[in-house]
Design an enzyme around this catalytic site. Structure first.
Site, mmCIF file in Angstrom:
data_model
loop_
_atom_site.group_PDB
_atom_site.id
_atom_site.type_symbol
_atom_site.label_atom_id
_atom_site.label_comp_id
_atom_site.label_asym_id
_atom_site.label_seq_id
_atom_site.Cartn_x
_atom_site.Cartn_y
_atom_site.Cartn_z
ATOM 1 N N SER A 12 -1.409 4.071 -2.888
ATOM 2 C CA SER A 12 -0.159 3.303 -2.859
ATOM 3 C C SER A 12 -0.400 1.940 -3.480
ATOM 4 C CB SER A 12 0.322 3.109 -1.421
ATOM 5 O OG SER A 12 1.298 2.070 -1.405
ATOM 6 N N HIS A 37 1.409 6.420 -5.981
ATOM 7 C CA HIS A 37 2.491 6.330 -4.983
ATOM 8 C C HIS A 37 3.105 4.932 -5.040
ATOM 9 C CE1 HIS A 37 4.398 7.545 -1.136
ATOM 10 N NE2 HIS A 37 4.210 6.294 -0.740
ATOM 11 N N ASP A 39 5.876 2.403 -3.469
ATOM 12 C CA ASP A 39 6.650 2.149 -2.245
ATOM 13 C C ASP A 39 7.778 1.162 -2.517
ATOM 14 O OD1 ASP A 39 5.457 3.713 -0.134
ATOM 15 O OD2 ASP A 39 3.653 2.511 -0.428
ATOM 16 N N MET A 41 10.937 -0.804 -1.198
ATOM 17 C CA MET A 41 11.482 -1.287 0.087
ATOM 18 C C MET A 41 12.591 -2.303 -0.168
ATOM 19 S SD MET A 41 8.020 -1.860 2.272
ATOM 20 C CE MET A 41 6.658 -0.678 2.209
ATOM 21 N N HIS A 70 8.538 6.555 -3.442
ATOM 22 C CA HIS A 70 8.945 6.649 -2.034
ATOM 23 C C HIS A 70 10.001 5.583 -1.766
ATOM 24 C CE1 HIS A 70 7.461 6.144 2.440
ATOM 25 N NE2 HIS A 70 8.688 6.624 2.370
ATOM 26 N N MET A 72 12.242 3.579 0.468
ATOM 27 C CA MET A 72 12.534 3.127 1.837
ATOM 28 C C MET A 72 13.710 2.171 1.724
ATOM 29 S SD MET A 72 8.586 2.775 2.960
ATOM 30 C CE MET A 72 8.114 2.735 1.234
ATOM 31 N N MET A 141 5.502 10.399 7.815
ATOM 32 C CA MET A 141 5.036 9.019 7.989
ATOM 33 C C MET A 141 4.125 8.955 9.216
ATOM 34 S SD MET A 141 6.388 7.393 5.465
ATOM 35 C CE MET A 141 5.625 5.840 5.943
ATOM 36 N N ASP A 176 1.620 9.689 4.913
ATOM 37 C CA ASP A 176 1.732 8.312 4.425
ATOM 38 C C ASP A 176 1.563 7.322 5.576
ATOM 39 O OD1 ASP A 176 2.218 6.063 2.975
ATOM 40 O OD2 ASP A 176 4.273 6.583 2.401
HETATM 41 C C1 DX5 Z 1 4.317 2.211 4.375
HETATM 42 C C2 DX5 Z 1 4.152 2.770 2.986
HETATM 43 C C3 DX5 Z 1 2.778 3.330 2.743
HETATM 44 C C4 DX5 Z 1 1.706 2.298 2.831
HETATM 45 C C5 DX5 Z 1 0.399 2.948 3.104
HETATM 46 O O1 DX5 Z 1 5.616 1.798 4.569
HETATM 47 O O2 DX5 Z 1 5.075 3.800 2.770
HETATM 48 O O3 DX5 Z 1 2.717 4.012 1.509
HETATM 49 O O4 DX5 Z 1 1.590 1.550 1.699
HETATM 50 O O5 DX5 Z 1 -0.537 1.939 3.219
HETATM 51 P P1 DX5 Z 1 -1.842 2.101 4.100
HETATM 52 O O6 DX5 Z 1 -2.616 3.214 3.490
HETATM 53 O O7 DX5 Z 1 -2.511 0.774 3.979
HETATM 54 O O8 DX5 Z 1 -1.392 2.426 5.501
HETATM 55 ZN ZN ZN Z 2 4.850 5.255 0.970
#
Ligand code: DX5
Ligand code: ZN
Length: 226
Positions: A12, A37, A39, A41, A70, A72, A141, A176
């Site tokens: 990620s 990956h 993320d 947000m 991904h 969010m 998750m 994840d």
């Molecule tokens: C959390 C994200 C993950 C996160 C994972 O909201 O969706 O992808 O970055 O990070 P680690 O591996 O540090 O938990």
């Molecule tokens: Zn993620």
């Protein structure tokens, strides 16, 4: 993208150097990452803000393999076309992000991307029971989404249940949150094949010293192989 159930490590870039995303993507792929990956947000569905479709389009030329986006965010539907046009191979939306996840998944495939559905830790496996014929990936998750570096929440029972619900459908199970060499074997044994890892991949390395990325990826992959 062909389907296979071998273990895939998906770093990620939430844990990458935000001033250097292109070079970071190239570095992790050169060091053995299978997928990248991303993320996304929005500060609304989750309590943090990262980046949007323009950033995905900017890094796309720096990724040879799979760009796994991904989302969010809530709402999702108004942004699907933008992420597909940015070159996302997989777009994953949360089942909790709105009232109409079925429509969202139809729209993702309609936009030409693979469709993923993500489940927060508090959401049961059964929430995707009616969606399994329209998804390419289920993301479990193992932290409450929003931040990297959180402690792993054990969801192995949910992963096992999903694995049996999925049966022989070509659907990836992605984990994840909090994946490292200690937790990877638990989820791999339960049936997961895509392991997202942020902090456990990027720790100790940088674009000018990427070898630790490779060592970290290998450590997770070897641990998952048991
Ligand atoms: C959390 C994200 C993950 C996160 C994972 O909201 O969706 O992808 O970055 O990070 P680690 O591996 O540090 O938990
Ligand atoms: Zn993620």
């Amino acid at each position: 993208m062909s389907f296979d159930r071998s273990i895939k490590i998906a770093p990620s870039i939430l844990s990458a150097d935000f001033a250097n995303f292109g070079a970071e993507c190239e570095a992790i792929e050169a060091e053995g990452a299978d997928w990248v990956h991303v993320d996304v947000m929005d500060g609304h569905f989750v309590p943090n803000i990262t980046f949007g479709p323009a950033m995905c389009a900017a890094i796309r030329p720096h990724i040879k393999g799979v760009m796994d986006v991904h989302l969010m965010i809530s709402p999702v539907d108004p942004y699907i076309d933008a992420f597909a046009q940015a070159g996302a191979d997989i777009i994953t939306a949360h089942v909790e992000a709105g009232a109409h996840i079925h429509r969202t998944l139809q729209a993702i495939r309609g936009a030409g991307a693979k469709a993923g559905v993500a489940l927060n830790p508090g959401t049961p496996a059964d929430a995707v029971a009616e969606l399994l014929d329209m998804v390419d990936l289920v993301c479990v998750m193992t932290v409450n989404p929003g931040f990297g570096g959180q402690k792993f929440i054990d969801m192995t029972r949910k992963v096992r249940r999903l694995r049996s619900m999925i049966a022989d459908r070509p659907i990836h199970i992605e984990i994840d949150g909090g994946v490292d060499p200690t937790t990877a074997p638990l989820v791999a044994a339960a049936g997961a094949d895509v392991l997202v890892a942020g902090s456990a991949v990027f720790r100790g390395g940088s674009v000018s010293d990427p070898a630790p990325y490779g060592a970290n990826i290998r450590a997770i992959r070897n641990a998952a192989a048991g």
